[in-house]
Motif scaffolding. Structure first.
Motif, PDB file in Angstrom:
ATOM      1  N   ASN A 132     -19.258  12.517   5.774  1.00  0.00           N
ATOM      2  CA  ASN A 132     -19.447  13.881   6.283  1.00  0.00           C
ATOM      3  C   ASN A 132     -18.232  14.349   7.067  1.00  0.00           C
ATOM      4  O   ASN A 132     -17.840  15.525   6.990  1.00  0.00           O
ATOM      5  N   LEU A 133     -17.627  13.448   7.828  1.00  0.00           N
ATOM      6  CA  LEU A 133     -16.439  13.817   8.591  1.00  0.00           C
ATOM      7  C   LEU A 133     -15.269  14.096   7.650  1.00  0.00           C
ATOM      8  O   LEU A 133     -14.508  15.054   7.872  1.00  0.00           O
ATOM      9  N   ARG A 134     -15.134  13.301   6.608  1.00  0.00           N
ATOM     10  CA  ARG A 134     -14.074  13.563   5.649  1.00  0.00           C
ATOM     11  C   ARG A 134     -14.245  14.944   4.992  1.00  0.00           C
ATOM     12  O   ARG A 134     -13.281  15.696   4.810  1.00  0.00           O
ATOM     13  N   ALA A 135     -15.491  15.262   4.657  1.00  0.00           N
ATOM     14  CA  ALA A 135     -15.747  16.577   4.053  1.00  0.00           C
ATOM     15  C   ALA A 135     -15.412  17.704   5.023  1.00  0.00           C
ATOM     16  O   ALA A 135     -14.861  18.744   4.627  1.00  0.00           O
ATOM     17  N   GLU A 136     -15.726  17.495   6.291  1.00  0.00           N
ATOM     18  CA  GLU A 136     -15.391  18.505   7.303  1.00  0.00           C
ATOM     19  C   GLU A 136     -13.886  18.693   7.404  1.00  0.00           C
ATOM     20  O   GLU A 136     -13.391  19.827   7.491  1.00  0.00           O
ATOM     21  N   LEU A 137     -13.136  17.597   7.375  1.00  0.00           N
ATOM     22  CA  LEU A 137     -11.678  17.697   7.489  1.00  0.00           C
ATOM     23  C   LEU A 137     -11.066  18.337   6.244  1.00  0.00           C
ATOM     24  O   LEU A 137     -10.007  18.964   6.319  1.00  0.00           O
ATOM     25  N   GLU A 138     -11.724  18.183   5.098  1.00  0.00           N
ATOM     26  CA  GLU A 138     -11.221  18.780   3.872  1.00  0.00           C
ATOM     27  C   GLU A 138     -11.451  20.291   3.834  1.00  0.00           C
ATOM     28  O   GLU A 138     -10.720  21.032   3.182  1.00  0.00           O
ATOM     29  N   LEU A 162       0.821  -1.207   0.000  1.00  0.00           N
ATOM     30  CA  LEU A 162       0.000   0.000   0.000  1.00  0.00           C
ATOM     31  C   LEU A 162       0.861   1.265   0.000  1.00  0.00           C
ATOM     32  O   LEU A 162       2.015   1.262   0.428  1.00  0.00           O
ATOM     33  N   GLN A 163       0.260   2.336  -0.453  1.00  0.00           N
ATOM     34  CA  GLN A 163       0.878   3.656  -0.376  1.00  0.00           C
ATOM     35  C   GLN A 163      -0.056   4.546   0.440  1.00  0.00           C
ATOM     36  O   GLN A 163      -1.250   4.626   0.138  1.00  0.00           O
ATOM     37  N   PHE A 164       0.492   5.201   1.449  1.00  0.00           N
ATOM     38  CA  PHE A 164      -0.301   6.041   2.344  1.00  0.00           C
ATOM     39  C   PHE A 164      -0.037   7.495   2.017  1.00  0.00           C
ATOM     40  O   PHE A 164       1.106   7.962   2.054  1.00  0.00           O
ATOM     41  N   GLU A 165      -1.100   8.212   1.677  1.00  0.00           N
ATOM     42  CA  GLU A 165      -1.006   9.615   1.296  1.00  0.00           C
ATOM     43  C   GLU A 165      -1.724  10.462   2.345  1.00  0.00           C
ATOM     44  O   GLU A 165      -2.947  10.484   2.408  1.00  0.00           O
ATOM     45  N   LEU A 166      -0.965  11.143   3.167  1.00  0.00           N
ATOM     46  CA  LEU A 166      -1.530  11.991   4.218  1.00  0.00           C
ATOM     47  C   LEU A 166      -1.830  13.365   3.627  1.00  0.00           C
ATOM     48  O   LEU A 166      -0.930  14.075   3.181  1.00  0.00           O
ATOM     49  N   LEU A 167      -3.114  13.726   3.629  1.00  0.00           N
ATOM     50  CA  LEU A 167      -3.545  14.966   2.993  1.00  0.00           C
ATOM     51  C   LEU A 167      -3.567  16.141   3.955  1.00  0.00           C
ATOM     52  O   LEU A 167      -3.219  17.264   3.576  1.00  0.00           O
ATOM     53  N   SER A 168      -4.027  15.919   5.184  1.00  0.00           N
ATOM     54  CA  SER A 168      -4.079  17.013   6.154  1.00  0.00           C
ATOM     55  C   SER A 168      -4.192  16.445   7.558  1.00  0.00           C
ATOM     56  O   SER A 168      -4.628  15.307   7.754  1.00  0.00           O
ATOM     57  N   THR A 169      -3.792  17.260   8.531  1.00  0.00           N
ATOM     58  CA  THR A 169      -3.872  16.867   9.942  1.00  0.00           C
ATOM     59  C   THR A 169      -4.406  18.053  10.741  1.00  0.00           C
ATOM     60  O   THR A 169      -3.975  19.197  10.525  1.00  0.00           O
ATOM     61  N   ARG A 170      -5.326  17.772  11.642  1.00  0.00           N
ATOM     62  CA  ARG A 170      -5.877  18.792  12.530  1.00  0.00           C
ATOM     63  C   ARG A 170      -5.109  18.822  13.843  1.00  0.00           C
ATOM     64  O   ARG A 170      -4.421  17.867  14.212  1.00  0.00           O
ATOM     65  N   ALA A 171      -5.265  19.912  14.593  1.00  0.00           N
ATOM     66  CA  ALA A 171      -4.614  20.033  15.891  1.00  0.00           C
ATOM     67  C   ALA A 171      -5.057  18.919  16.840  1.00  0.00           C
ATOM     68  O   ALA A 171      -4.286  18.467  17.693  1.00  0.00           O
ATOM     69  N   SER A 172      -6.290  18.454  16.687  1.00  0.00           N
ATOM     70  CA  SER A 172      -6.802  17.378  17.539  1.00  0.00           C
ATOM     71  C   SER A 172      -6.149  16.038  17.239  1.00  0.00           C
ATOM     72  O   SER A 172      -6.281  15.091  18.005  1.00  0.00           O
ATOM     73  N   GLY A 173      -5.457  15.963  16.102  1.00  0.00           N
ATOM     74  CA  GLY A 173      -4.877  14.706  15.656  1.00  0.00           C
ATOM     75  C   GLY A 173      -5.626  14.083  14.503  1.00  0.00           C
ATOM     76  O   GLY A 173      -5.130  13.154  13.859  1.00  0.00           O
ATOM     77  N   ALA A 174      -6.844  14.569  14.217  1.00  0.00           N
ATOM     78  CA  ALA A 174      -7.645  14.025  13.118  1.00  0.00           C
ATOM     79  C   ALA A 174      -6.879  14.140  11.809  1.00  0.00           C
ATOM     80  O   ALA A 174      -6.219  15.152  11.543  1.00  0.00           O
ATOM     81  N   ARG A 175      -7.001  13.116  10.974  1.00  0.00           N
ATOM     82  CA  ARG A 175      -6.262  13.073   9.717  1.00  0.00           C
ATOM     83  C   ARG A 175      -7.211  12.839   8.543  1.00  0.00           C
ATOM     84  O   ARG A 175      -8.184  12.102   8.661  1.00  0.00           O
ATOM     85  N   ARG A 176      -6.885  13.445   7.435  1.00  0.00           N
ATOM     86  CA  ARG A 176      -7.552  13.149   6.166  1.00  0.00           C
ATOM     87  C   ARG A 176      -6.484  12.553   5.268  1.00  0.00           C
ATOM     88  O   ARG A 176      -5.433  13.160   5.034  1.00  0.00           O
ATOM     89  N   ALA A 177      -6.735  11.333   4.773  1.00  0.00           N
ATOM     90  CA  ALA A 177      -5.689  10.628   4.037  1.00  0.00           C
ATOM     91  C   ALA A 177      -6.297   9.741   2.963  1.00  0.00           C
ATOM     92  O   ALA A 177      -7.520   9.574   2.867  1.00  0.00           O
TER      93      ALA A 177
END
Length: 386
Positions: A378-384, A3-18
């Motif tokens: 919905n959570l992914r959209a929020e993180l984006e 697999l290839q893991f692509e980290l798109l964004s990280t929030r201060a809380s630790g939440a990740r969009r990937a």
């Protein structure tokens, strides 16, 4: 290539969009994975699974169960038929567990040793031996995109001595799982069929599992020892937190996750096994978990429990068997666009539950899975949006 893991964004809380790029599917995370224990997500056919999510995206990845598929119909048969994807006609990503949790649940029918676990089948009482090597062989034959290292799930409650002994097995078995997997992963049924974008042959990936009971120092030791395998060659492709949802209170589950996540690498997927209710999976994703699975949406559905938008229905969990719904013409969740809510009334679903008609469980399962998948979308959209 695994697999290839692509980290798109990280929030201060630790939440990740990937994104997790796998041979059969690129998976958008955070993601909930429906459980297909015996080659089927109970009561829901594959074509429905592909389209019941928001914008008809549906499930990106589902689970298969190594223990159950080993017993019936057998991993070798499935391999001869082209692997689990072809056997069940599922074109998207798939993950198989190691069988460790199911063997754990056979507490009266198993015997643990350094070699592995000898157990008796819950079907016919026949004797079987699962070792790390055998678990890898079965998972390679099944051909899931992601396999799991063979582990021992620690029961709850367990004192520290018992948790440490369990961890000793898990760490030793993890090293053996990794070694055997790397030496044999080319035997996956579809190895010569799927190419990466760069033209290289795609292959399976292997996740290590962090155990240690409810003891923070054992969880840390587990994570650090698994990461040490990185320095001994090719390490794990991702990491899971196991040994949860075994009877402990929810706050303790959250505490273990929160205390373990900092020890897991940021450049690989993080998976919490066997959780949870809708509000729980959102909470854990906000903490930095990428992947979660649970049987709750379909199991609850078969018992008449529907998860709904509380603002639209007044309840987060609706027991459709309740008498108050006997003449209710409203859809189960007026805010939901799933096939069940788009067509059927609460009164009809209650009638199906009262009469024991299988269609009731089917329609309830479709709604609950849609609710879970939409919750993650919905959570992914929020993180984006940040």
């Amino acid at each position: 290539m695994a697999l290839q893991f692509e980290l798109l964004s990280t929030r201060a809380s630790g939440a990740r969009r990937a994104r997790i790029h796998l041979p059969h599917q690129t998976v958008e995370t955070p993601v909930f994975m429906p459980v297909g224990t015996q080659g089927t997500v109970k009561a829901v056919q594959q074509s429905t699974l592909e389209t019941i999510g928001p914008n008809q995206i549906g499930a990106q990845i589902i689970l298969g169960n190594t223990y159950h598929l080993y017993l019936r119909p057998g991993h070798e048969l499935i391999a001869r038929l082209g692997g689990l994807h072809k056997f069940i006609s599922w074109p998207r990503a798939m993950l198989t567990d190691s069988g460790g949790f199911q063997v754990f649940s056979l507490s009266d029918l198993r015997k643990i040793s350094d070699e592995g676990v000898r157990f008796r089948s819950h079907l016919d009482g026949s004797s079987h031996m699962f070792t790390p090597e055998h678990s890898m062989d079965v998972q390679i034959a099944l051909g899931a995109d992601i396999c799991m290292a063979f582990d021992e799930c620690t029961e709850y409650p367990a004192d520290e001595a018992r948790a440490r002994e369990s961890l000793r097995y898990t760490l030793a078995w993890a090293a053996r799982s990794l070694s055997h997997f790397r030496a044999n992963q080319h035997r996956v049924p579809w190895h010569t069929e799927i190419l990466q974008s760069d033209g290289a042959l795609a292959t399976q990936s292997l996740f290590g599992i962090v155990q240690g009971g409810m003891y923070p120092h054992l969880r840390r030791e587990s994570a650090e020892r698994l990461l040490e395998l990185e320095h001994e060659g090719s390490g794990f492709d991702g990491f899971a937190i196991g040994g949860l949802s075994v009877g402990e209170p929810r706050e303790l589950t959250r505490q273990v996750i929160a205390e373990t996540l900092p020890y897991l690498p940021k450049d690989k997927p993080r998976y919490v096994m066997g959780v949870g209710y809708p509000d729980e999976i959102v909470e854990y994703a906000r903490m930095g978990v990428d992947m979660m699975d649970c049987v709750i949406p379909t199991r609850a559905a078969r018992h008449g429990l529907l998860f709904t938008n509380a603002e639209a229905t007044g309840v987060a969990r609706m027991n459709i068997k309740n008498r108050q719904y006997a003449e209710d013409k409203n859809p189960p969740d007026p805010s939901c666009i799933c096939p069940t809510c788009s067509r059927y009334s609460r009164a009809y679903l209650r009638h199906l539950a009262q009469t024991g008609e299988p269609l009731g469980g089917i329609l309830n399962s479709i709604h609950n899975l849609h609710f879970y998948l939409t919750t993650m979308a919905n959570l992914r959209a929020e993180l984006e949006s940040a």
